[in-house]
Design a protein around this motif. Structure first.
Motif, PDB file in Angstrom:
ATOM      1  N   GLY A 397      16.993  61.793 -21.771  1.00  0.00           N
ATOM      2  CA  GLY A 397      15.898  62.727 -22.031  1.00  0.00           C
ATOM      3  C   GLY A 397      15.417  62.542 -23.459  1.00  0.00           C
ATOM      4  N   ASN A 400      19.155  64.816 -26.699  1.00  0.00           N
ATOM      5  CA  ASN A 400      19.948  65.902 -27.293  1.00  0.00           C
ATOM      6  C   ASN A 400      21.450  65.615 -27.352  1.00  0.00           C
ATOM      7  OD1 ASN A 400      20.076  66.127 -24.553  1.00  0.00           O
ATOM      8  ND2 ASN A 400      19.547  68.293 -24.457  1.00  0.00           N
ATOM      9  N   PHE A 401      21.995  64.934 -26.338  1.00  0.00           N
ATOM     10  CA  PHE A 401      23.426  64.618 -26.408  1.00  0.00           C
ATOM     11  C   PHE A 401      23.692  63.633 -27.551  1.00  0.00           C
ATOM     12  CE2 PHE A 401      25.887  66.186 -22.646  1.00  0.00           C
ATOM     13  CZ  PHE A 401      24.887  66.978 -22.117  1.00  0.00           C
ATOM     14  N   ILE A 449      14.109  57.268 -18.192  1.00  0.00           N
ATOM     15  CA  ILE A 449      13.086  56.731 -17.292  1.00  0.00           C
ATOM     16  C   ILE A 449      11.680  57.178 -17.683  1.00  0.00           C
ATOM     17  CG2 ILE A 449      13.124  58.606 -15.577  1.00  0.00           C
ATOM     18  CD1 ILE A 449      13.247  56.370 -13.428  1.00  0.00           C
ATOM     19  N   ASN A 495      14.813  52.520 -16.271  1.00  0.00           N
ATOM     20  CA  ASN A 495      15.515  53.156 -15.176  1.00  0.00           C
ATOM     21  C   ASN A 495      16.983  52.705 -15.227  1.00  0.00           C
ATOM     22  OD1 ASN A 495      16.696  53.848 -12.725  1.00  0.00           O
ATOM     23  ND2 ASN A 495      14.785  53.577 -11.587  1.00  0.00           N
ATOM     24  N   ALA A 496      17.861  53.639 -15.474  1.00  0.00           N
ATOM     25  CA  ALA A 496      19.277  53.284 -15.669  1.00  0.00           C
ATOM     26  C   ALA A 496      19.899  52.718 -14.398  1.00  0.00           C
ATOM     27  CB  ALA A 496      20.055  54.522 -16.102  1.00  0.00           C
ATOM     28  N   PRO A 517      22.953  63.402 -16.299  1.00  0.00           N
ATOM     29  CA  PRO A 517      21.943  62.804 -15.424  1.00  0.00           C
ATOM     30  C   PRO A 517      21.403  63.856 -14.468  1.00  0.00           C
ATOM     31  CG  PRO A 517      23.948  61.457 -15.487  1.00  0.00           C
ATOM     32  CD  PRO A 517      24.273  62.758 -16.153  1.00  0.00           C
ATOM     33  N   TYR A 546      22.917  62.138  -6.155  1.00  0.00           N
ATOM     34  CA  TYR A 546      22.259  61.091  -6.960  1.00  0.00           C
ATOM     35  C   TYR A 546      23.038  60.784  -8.240  1.00  0.00           C
ATOM     36  CZ  TYR A 546      18.140  58.904  -9.250  1.00  0.00           C
ATOM     37  OH  TYR A 546      17.263  58.056  -9.881  1.00  0.00           O
TER      38      TYR A 546
HETATM   39  C1  SAM Z   1      19.015  66.689 -16.704  1.00  0.00           C
HETATM   40  S1  SAM Z   1      18.021  65.681 -17.730  1.00  0.00           S
HETATM   41  C2  SAM Z   1      18.980  65.514 -19.134  1.00  0.00           C
HETATM   42  C3  SAM Z   1      18.232  65.162 -20.358  1.00  0.00           C
HETATM   43  C4  SAM Z   1      18.790  65.772 -21.624  1.00  0.00           C
HETATM   44  N1  SAM Z   1      20.149  65.399 -21.860  1.00  0.00           N
HETATM   45  C5  SAM Z   1      18.641  67.284 -21.583  1.00  0.00           C
HETATM   46  O1  SAM Z   1      19.610  68.018 -21.510  1.00  0.00           O
HETATM   47  O2  SAM Z   1      17.485  67.728 -21.651  1.00  0.00           O
HETATM   48  C6  SAM Z   1      18.115  64.149 -16.949  1.00  0.00           C
HETATM   49  C7  SAM Z   1      17.256  63.082 -17.555  1.00  0.00           C
HETATM   50  O3  SAM Z   1      17.444  61.877 -16.826  1.00  0.00           O
HETATM   51  C8  SAM Z   1      16.217  61.216 -16.708  1.00  0.00           C
HETATM   52  N2  SAM Z   1      16.312  60.309 -15.549  1.00  0.00           N
HETATM   53  C9  SAM Z   1      16.159  60.602 -14.234  1.00  0.00           C
HETATM   54  N3  SAM Z   1      16.342  59.511 -13.492  1.00  0.00           N
HETATM   55  C10 SAM Z   1      16.621  58.498 -14.340  1.00  0.00           C
HETATM   56  C11 SAM Z   1      16.904  57.128 -14.167  1.00  0.00           C
HETATM   57  N4  SAM Z   1      16.966  56.595 -12.945  1.00  0.00           N
HETATM   58  N5  SAM Z   1      17.142  56.386 -15.259  1.00  0.00           N
HETATM   59  C12 SAM Z   1      17.110  56.933 -16.511  1.00  0.00           C
HETATM   60  N6  SAM Z   1      16.830  58.229 -16.723  1.00  0.00           N
HETATM   61  C13 SAM Z   1      16.601  59.005 -15.669  1.00  0.00           C
HETATM   62  C14 SAM Z   1      15.227  62.348 -16.531  1.00  0.00           C
HETATM   63  O4  SAM Z   1      13.913  61.923 -16.858  1.00  0.00           O
HETATM   64  C15 SAM Z   1      15.773  63.379 -17.486  1.00  0.00           C
HETATM   65  O5  SAM Z   1      15.225  63.222 -18.763  1.00  0.00           O
END
Ligand code: SAM
Length: 942
Positions: A397, A400-401, A449, A495-496, A517, A546
């Motif tokens: 995101g 923050n972590f 992503i 995309n991870a 995630p 997921y």
């Molecule tokens: C629950 S949020 C966590 C972000 C941050 N740590 C927070 O607390 O705000 C999950 C993050 O994963 C990202 N994300 C979703 N699918 C992804 C993927 N396939 N690859 C990389 N990032 C992804 C989303 O866009 C989102 O920013």
């Protein structure tokens, strides 16, 4: 006027302190001004005449050095002692290490006449300067004493918060940061709306699809935030950018675009390459590298108008250094999302929750090692290790972590440096402060992503670096100069799940992977995401969330890399069918659980008072088979306690053997009979009798002979009345005699004959029978297919065989009430919730997974009798309120006292039947017993 009941906000304290400094700039005389000086300073912290209770001016006390009595200027027993001198009279005598005022204060403390607890803080002042010493800190701790010029007080408001005498000073600071974040988000929101005129299109995945206006505005906003932060956090002289706006731009905003464009160019040009003729208001800004101000990134600067310029000037008036680094990113994200902006609901992960992941993963261990390191070589060796660490958030995101991890590691390093300095003395301090740092931004990597969060994570990391440097400067007196930026975090917009982590992430030496995630259940994942999950696991993934794709990717990545990982996820990964699909694979790859946070409410900080609740767990993994495992339990899903792990943590986050109950065709327990579905009418309603039909049917005396009570799931739980015609011993002559029977049987036959299914058509020949008859011939228990998540016990009931159970329920025979008692116990519902599947969040009963695996050992006749007795007690308590349905009996907020008491007695008896030895049985203790029994019974049965 101070509100007596309320602690002031930190912001209000700051405003008051700023005025205080002006008011006292010319004060000099102890006699006429000192008492007012301290009274007024206390008032800045909300300590008015009411709250000042216990503060004594001119407190008589004995001095240890002279043995005489004198007067302490101000004393609050147990908290602080103040000695004040007139201007110019505060001196440190030659050869002494402390001032005359401090010496006097110490003499009073040592004099032994101060009643009550000794003060923790000693303050001295001569109006121009203030010194505070925290006596609870060690003498060699450089943070023990702070000395400042009084006019610097507004920058040190937090350091004097103890004056409030509040217990929870952290709470004041937290509230301040939350408050600041909300204000900041609003300001940013206003600005963004003004810039985009609330443009409609957004594309979060791909900047090239973003509409140009939104894209340009987004980038512009990052730059403006950087400049405003720089103004407040000491990147350059305070308010340089603010002054630039006021001095260089017209109030109607007409030349704003041009001026900002020029400023960005200056910021992107090294000082020695700048045109020598540039105006001083530009030249004041340093060179900021790191691509932040690169040319051509913004294709078209927006035109500003009066409103837009005003919005920016207002935003400059805000103190951006107050924003907690953990929320920088989310602030931007809110601003960027129209939906979030309009809802006014910024929410972001609280630091507390981030630390729940980072502390047990690595911070706690490092802190412990730092505490244990007492010699210079030990400290240096530990510090050297910091160079080896890498930190990765693969769903970062806005970072923050990573931000919190960076700040915490820098804090740890700072403490290490302080400790080292006390060992080696000041003289050996290295001249270039950046040589002191083994924690650097380039050790931190993120994958995200969405393009926009990825972009701002990078900037936010730079800002937190700056905050850490300021902290270092305050404490150690030295700090690296970070401008121009030449070290940055590695944030990949990627995309991870479709990238090979080995290509983007560090290959060692020691890597910690962490993050939260996306929390997406099976139902919420898109087809594309399902495909990504499947591709990651390369095995059936019907039960997997997921998020588990990140677990699989981590396992693959760590094949050749040293390190550990931990993810936050929804608690479904540690429940039911998902567990046997996930944890054995992790174990087989050589990992064990390092720590687990059992289910707790994951609350997001939120500007609007709504807080998003998700049931979460955090699980960390290590390959160190000897590592001490840590388990955190939450009694009410909120209050954390660390429990002692004795057996080991399994995938259900229980302190129990790592067993993963698999589906069985027969009950494991020698005490339990099989369960089966109830009877299935397949009748188009002709064999069932609804309440409005009942009178008509019962009026026919022939049909009435065949009428039975009928129980489906709704009738069981809500006491809804329903009947059926049960004609297993139908006398054919009755059909002729009864118009009701005739009409109903014809209806069944017609419906079944017209069915597409051959088996149903076959049953048209026997219209008087249910197509599946499973009615027990002895008293039995009726079990619904689902239980409600909120109810504390299983909603089951015992019936006589003349009550017909339908196929929306399960049944099992219960001749003596023993099974009813077992099913009504906490042991059962814990097992159900732990190993059973769910429909949304509601526990789903199942024969193979829940019932046939229930590890109830053989019980003695005595135990059996006690359990049956206690079960009868539950029935009797229900019987006291016969009008209540099971739903009403087990409404969690309104159970009757008698029913609660009866269940408590029942729990004791059933706990004993399962072999529980402990007096206090909570969910975790019951899980331990259940898995212990399961492991024993499986071992014995094979
Ligand atoms: C629950 S949020 C966590 C972000 C941050 N740590 C927070 O607390 O705000 C999950 C993050 O994963 C990202 N994300 C979703 N699918 C992804 C993927 N396939 N690859 C990389 N990032 C992804 C989303 O866009 C989102 O920013």
């Amino acid at each position: 006027m101070i509100d007596e009941g309320k602690v002031l906000s930190l912001n209000e304290m700051r405003n008051r302190v700023a005025r205080f400094v002006v008011d006292y700039k010319d004060a000099t005389s102890e006699k006429s001004d000192a008492q007012n000086f301290w009274r007024d300073l206390m008032a800045c912290y909300g300590v008015d005449s009411v709250r000042r209770k216990g503060v004594i001016f001119e407190a008589q006390a004995k001095r240890a050095d002279t043995g005489n009595y004198g007067y302490i200027d101000v004393l609050k027993p147990g908290l602080f002692l103040i000695e004040h001198k007139s201007a110019g009279k505060l001196v440190t005598p030659k050869g002494a290490s402390i001032s005359n005022a401090e010496e006097q204060a110490n003499a009073y403390i040592a004099g032994g006449s101060i009643s009550g607890a000794l003060p923790r803080y000693v303050l001295t002042s001569d109006f121009q300067s203030i010194q505070v010493t925290d006596l609870s800190r060690r003498k060699d701790d450089p943070t023990r004493t702070l000395t400042i010029r009084t006019n610097e007080l507004p920058d040190y408001v937090e350091s004097f918060l103890f004056l409030t005498a509040e217990d929870d000073i952290e709470a004041i600071i937290r509230e301040d940061q939350a408050d600041a974040s909300v204000k900041a988000a609003r300001l940013m929101g206003d600005l963004f709306t003004a810039l985009t005129k609330d443009a409609d299109t957004e594309d979060e995945d791909d900047p090239t699809n973003e509409d140009e206006e939104t894209y340009d505005a987004s980038i512009l906003l990052t730059r403006l935030l950087f400049l405003m932060f720089g103004d407040d956090a000491g990147l350059w002289p305070r308010a340089t950018f603010h002054r630039f706006l006021l001095d260089r731009t017209q109030s109607d905003g007409s030349d704003m675009a041009g001026q900002l464009t020029m400023l960005f160019e200056v910021l992107d040009t090294p000082e020695n390459k700048r045109d020598r003729r540039i105006d001083e208001s530009f030249a004041r800004f340093p060179y900021v590298n790191g691509a932040l101000f690169r040319r051509d990134v913004i294709k078209k600067m927006p035109w500003f108008d009066t409103d837009m310029r005003d919005a920016l000037v207002r935003a400059c008036e805000f103190d951006w250094s107050r924003i907690s680094p953990a929320v920088f990113g989310s602030l931007f994200q809110t601003v960027h999302s129209r939906e979030a902006r309009h809802a006014g609901g910024e929410h972001y992960t609280s630091e507390e929750n981030i630390l729940k992941t980072l502390r047990p993963l690595f911070l706690d261990d490092l802190r412990k090692r730092l505490d244990a390191a007492n010699t210079k070589p030990q400290l240096e060796a530990l510090h050297d290790e910091f160079k080896r660490f890498r930190y990765v958030d693969p769903a970062c995101g806005c970072g923050n972590f990573l931000i919190v991890a960076y700040r915490e590691m820098r804090n740890l390093e700072l403490d290490l440096l302080i400790k080292l300095r006390t060992k080696q003395g000041d003289t050996q301090m290295i001249l270039d402060p950046s040589d002191l740092l083994n924690v650097t931004l380039d050790q931190f990597t993120g994958m995200e992503i969405k393009w926009w969060p990825a972009k701002i994570a990078e900037t936010a990391m730079f800002l937190v670096d700056h905050q850490s440097n300021r902290q270092m400067e305050k404490t150690l007196g030295v700090t690296p100069n970070r401008l121009p930026i030449d070290i940055a975090a590695n944030i990949h917009h990627a995309n991870a799940l479709t990238h090979d982590w080995a290509e983007l992430l560090p290959d060692g030496p020691t890597v910690w992977v962490f993050g939260n995630p996306p929390f997406l259940g099976r139902k919420e994942t898109s087809d594309e995401q399902k495909a990504e999950l499947q591709a990651a696991w390369q095995k059936p993934t019907a039960h997997l969330d997921y998020v588990t794709a990140w677990h699989r990717k981590a396992l693959d990545y760590f094949t050749n890399v040293d390190g550990e990982f931990a993810f936050v996820s929804s608690n479904s990964v540690t429940q039911g069918e998902q567990v046997p699909d996930l944890f054995p694979d992790i174990r087989d790859a050589g990992w064990r659980i390092k720590f687990g946070h059992r289910t707790f409410y994951w609350t997001n900080e939120s500007a609007s008072k709504e807080r998003a609740h998700v049931h979460c767990v955090i699980v960390g993994f290590t390959r160190d088979q000897g590592a001490k495992q840590r388990l955190f339990d939450y009694s009410d899903r909120r209050t954390q306690t660390e429990v002692k792990v004795t057996e080991g943590i399994n995938g259900y986050l229980a302190d129990a053997p790592a067993v993963y109950p698999a589906s069985r065709s027969k009950p494991l327990s020698p005490e339990l009979a099989p369960v089966s579905f109830g009877s299935m009418p397949r009748d188009d309603g002709f064999l069932l009798i609804e309440p409005d039909e009942y009178a008509g049917v019962i009026a026919d005396p022939v049909a009435a002979k065949y009428v039975r009570r009928f129980i489906g799931a709704r009738q069981l739980i809500n006491n809804e009345p329903r009947w059926c015609l049960w004609m297993v011993d139908l006398d054919p002559a009755d059909v002729r005699r009864s118009p009701v029977l005739k009409q109903r049987l014809e209806g069944v036959r017609a419906m079944r004959s017209n069915s597409k299914a051959a088996t149903t058509r076959e049953w048209a020949k026997l219209p008087h029978l249910f197509v599946q008859q499973a009615q027990p011939l002895v008293p039995y228990i009726c079990i619904p297919r689902h239980f409600s998540e909120g109810r504390p016990y299983a909603t089951v009931a015992r019936f006589e065989p003349d009550v017909i159970a339908g196929d929306s329920c399960f049944t099992t025979v219960d001749p003596d009430g023993f099974v009813f008692a077992v099913l009504s116990s906490s042991m059962f519902i814990v097992w159900q919730k732990t190993v059973g599947g769910r429909l949304k969040s509601d526990p789903r009963f199942s024969k193979e997974i829940v019932w046939n695996t229930l590890p109830l050992p053989a019980v003695s006749a005595d135990v059996r009798a006690a359990v049956i007795d206690a079960g009868a007690g539950v029935n009797a308590a229900r019987g006291l309120r016969p009008e209540r349905s099971l739903a009403e009996h087990y409404q969690p907020l309104a159970m009757s006292k008698e029913l609660v008491a009866a269940h408590n007695i029942l729990d004791k008896a059933v706990d004993k039947a399962f072999g529980a030895g402990r007096a206090r049985m909570d969910e975790l203790a019951r899980q331990t017993v259940l898995f212990d029994r399961y492991a024993e019974m499986i071992a014995a049965s094979s």
